[in-house]
Design a protein around this motif. Structure first.
Motif, PDB file in Angstrom:
ATOM      1  N   ARG A  33       2.237   9.504   3.508  1.00 48.63           N
ATOM      2  CA  ARG A  33       1.442   9.892   2.334  1.00 48.63           C
ATOM      3  C   ARG A  33      -0.035   9.590   2.547  1.00 48.63           C
ATOM      4  O   ARG A  33      -0.408   8.631   3.195  1.00 48.63           O
ATOM      5  CB  ARG A  33       1.952   9.200   1.082  1.00 48.63           C
ATOM      6  CG  ARG A  33       1.503   7.763   0.954  1.00 48.63           C
ATOM      7  CD  ARG A  33       1.977   7.134  -0.347  1.00 48.63           C
ATOM      8  NE  ARG A  33       1.405   5.827  -0.524  1.00 48.63           N
ATOM      9  CZ  ARG A  33       1.856   4.716   0.008  1.00 48.63           C
ATOM     10  NH1 ARG A  33       2.922   4.757   0.774  1.00 48.63           N
ATOM     11  NH2 ARG A  33       1.261   3.570  -0.210  1.00 48.63           N
ATOM     12  N   GLN A 189       0.928  12.492  -2.443  1.00 49.71           N
ATOM     13  CA  GLN A 189       0.142  13.574  -1.852  1.00 49.71           C
ATOM     14  C   GLN A 189       0.193  13.426  -0.333  1.00 49.71           C
ATOM     15  O   GLN A 189      -0.152  12.373   0.207  1.00 49.71           O
ATOM     16  CB  GLN A 189      -1.307  13.486  -2.331  1.00 49.71           C
ATOM     17  CG  GLN A 189      -2.188  14.580  -1.787  1.00 49.71           C
ATOM     18  CD  GLN A 189      -3.623  14.438  -2.270  1.00 49.71           C
ATOM     19  OE1 GLN A 189      -3.894  13.801  -3.270  1.00 49.71           O
ATOM     20  NE2 GLN A 189      -4.527  15.038  -1.522  1.00 49.71           N
ATOM     21  N   THR A 192      -3.237  17.181   4.287  1.00 48.73           N
ATOM     22  CA  THR A 192      -3.350  18.614   4.535  1.00 48.73           C
ATOM     23  C   THR A 192      -3.816  18.826   5.959  1.00 48.73           C
ATOM     24  O   THR A 192      -4.701  18.157   6.442  1.00 48.73           O
ATOM     25  CB  THR A 192      -4.342  19.263   3.557  1.00 48.73           C
ATOM     26  OG1 THR A 192      -5.592  18.584   3.643  1.00 48.73           O
ATOM     27  CG2 THR A 192      -3.814  19.188   2.136  1.00 48.73           C
TER      28      THR A 192
END
Length: 193
Positions: A33, A189, A192
């Motif tokens: 994460r 989250q 990315t």
């Protein structure tokens, strides 16, 4: 990793295999994460006294965790910053009472970091499906490898299987629940690329 694989290998087959796969996937998600955020209702049971708080939290691997108490009103706004084993409380000179809940010094401020640590690196002693209310969930129990159920400190986590979100976590000391966290929101989250 071997500590995780042994109990998972002993759990059987069929539905247990999919529960074991989901457990490994969740551990991977927690370890990778980038950030975390959410809201939880936290109950701390001192035996003679029970305290209930609503806490909003957020944080990153780099910056640590920030917890903000939003209820009850008497302590709303108290903020705790937890980073690398250090905790700082702030709110206009008001101090939140948090004494230790067990002999190891566990306090309510330790709840979320303890749940995260258990999921990231704790010895997973049990995993399987069970009902939480009327919802089938994944239950994971972490404790010391040599401890029997109900001995020492145990961390129990319940996850929504479809959404892969943490619904509830408990810290138990010698079989008694000393901290319970019920999550109304829990977001991991991922980085990315």
């Amino acid at each position: 990793m071997i500590g995780l694989l042994l109990p998972l290998a002993l759990c059987g087959c069929g539905g247990a295999d999919s529960d074991n796969d989901l457990t490994l996937e969740l551990r991977s998600d927690f370890l990778s994460r980038e950030a975390i955020s959410g809201t939880m209702d936290l109950t701390a049971d001192y035996g003679q006294r029970v305290y209930e708080y609503t806490v909003e939290f957020s944080g990153t691997q780099k910056d640590g965790l920030t917890l903000v108490i939003t209820a009850p009103d008497e302590v709303a706004g108290i903020t705790a910053k937890i980073d690398a084993g250090q905790t700082f409380l702030t709110f206009d000179g008001v101090q939140l009472e948090t004494g230790p809940l067990n002999e190891e010094g566990l306090s309510p401020l330790d709840a979320l970091p303890a749940l995260l640590t258990a999921m990231e690196s704790g010895y997973i002693a049990e995993t399987g499906s069970e009902l939480l209310g009327d919802q089938e969930v994944l239950r994971i129990c972490c404790r010391e490898p040599e401890a029997q159920p109900g001995q020492g400190l145990e961390t129990v986590l319940w996850f929504d299987k479809a959404q892969k979100t943490l619904l509830r976590g408990e810290l138990r000391s010698d079989g008694s629940t000393v901290i319970q966290c019920v999550f109304s929101a829990f977001i991991l989250q991922q980085p990315t690329n």
